[in-house]
Design an enzyme around this catalytic site. Structure first.
Site, PDB file in Angstrom:
ATOM      1  N   GLN A 199     -58.823 -13.112  86.784  1.00 52.95           N
ATOM      2  CA  GLN A 199     -58.090 -11.875  87.042  1.00 52.95           C
ATOM      3  C   GLN A 199     -56.627 -12.236  87.256  1.00 52.95           C
ATOM      4  O   GLN A 199     -56.173 -12.421  88.375  1.00 52.95           O
ATOM      5  CB  GLN A 199     -58.662 -11.138  88.254  1.00 52.95           C
ATOM      6  CG  GLN A 199     -58.062  -9.764  88.435  1.00 52.95           C
ATOM      7  CD  GLN A 199     -58.755  -8.988  89.545  1.00 52.95           C
ATOM      8  OE1 GLN A 199     -59.782  -9.398  90.092  1.00 52.95           O
ATOM      9  NE2 GLN A 199     -58.191  -7.870  89.873  1.00 52.95           N
ATOM     10  N   PHE A 200     -55.885 -12.329  86.149  1.00 52.60           N
ATOM     11  CA  PHE A 200     -54.505 -12.780  86.249  1.00 52.60           C
ATOM     12  C   PHE A 200     -53.633 -11.815  87.033  1.00 52.60           C
ATOM     13  O   PHE A 200     -52.588 -12.199  87.558  1.00 52.60           O
ATOM     14  CB  PHE A 200     -53.913 -13.024  84.858  1.00 52.60           C
ATOM     15  CG  PHE A 200     -53.359 -11.795  84.187  1.00 52.60           C
ATOM     16  CD1 PHE A 200     -51.997 -11.547  84.205  1.00 52.60           C
ATOM     17  CD2 PHE A 200     -54.195 -10.907  83.544  1.00 52.60           C
ATOM     18  CE1 PHE A 200     -51.471 -10.424  83.591  1.00 52.60           C
ATOM     19  CE2 PHE A 200     -53.687  -9.790  82.923  1.00 52.60           C
ATOM     20  CZ  PHE A 200     -52.317  -9.546  82.950  1.00 52.60           C
ATOM     21  N   THR A 201     -54.050 -10.574  87.183  1.00 48.83           N
ATOM     22  CA  THR A 201     -53.245  -9.616  87.932  1.00 48.83           C
ATOM     23  C   THR A 201     -53.114  -9.999  89.400  1.00 48.83           C
ATOM     24  O   THR A 201     -52.189  -9.553  90.076  1.00 48.83           O
ATOM     25  CB  THR A 201     -53.817  -8.187  87.819  1.00 48.83           C
ATOM     26  OG1 THR A 201     -55.178  -8.193  88.254  1.00 48.83           O
ATOM     27  CG2 THR A 201     -53.736  -7.676  86.394  1.00 48.83           C
TER      28      THR A 201
END
Length: 118
Positions: free
Chosen positions: A43-45
């Site tokens: 989850q790069f966010t």
């Protein structure tokens, strides 16, 4: 800037982190102690930097060609640590993940801090 060494160290920390309650209700047991499985979803966010302006910046997040192998290495390192059940998402896909979160606990593990020994 994370490497395979970071992934292995983060997996070791996550597998042994005492975040599950014991008989007295204290966070004193690890995933290894309880036999818990682990869901690994990229989850790069979570790496968003929103300190300036109104639009989050992802400039410091790794590009997919570098990040995807690190996520796989992390999942494999969890297995090597003894986690029996490791499930993964699909890197880069939009996924609907349904979980049961038992308590309002969020713990940040910073790979730079772990590598420096802090």
């Amino acid at each position: 800037a994370d490497t395979l060494a970071h992934a292995a160290l983060m997996a070791r920390k996550a597998a042994h982190l005492r975040v599950f309650e014991d008989e007295q209700g204290k966070m004193n047991l690890s995933a290894l102690d309880t036999g818990a499985g682990v869901l690994v979803v990229s989850q790069f966010t979570l790496y968003a930097d929103a300190r300036k302006g109104r639009r989050p910046s992802f400039i410091n997040a790794a590009l997919p060609d570098a990040a995807s192998p690190l996520v796989d290495a992390f999942a494999n390192a969890l297995k090597a640590e003894g986690i029996q059940r490791v499930e993964t998402g699909i890197f880069g896909a939009n996924m609907r993940v349904e979980i049961f979160n038992d308590g309002p606990v969020t713990i940040l593990l910073d790979s730079d801090e772990l590598m420096s020994g802090n």
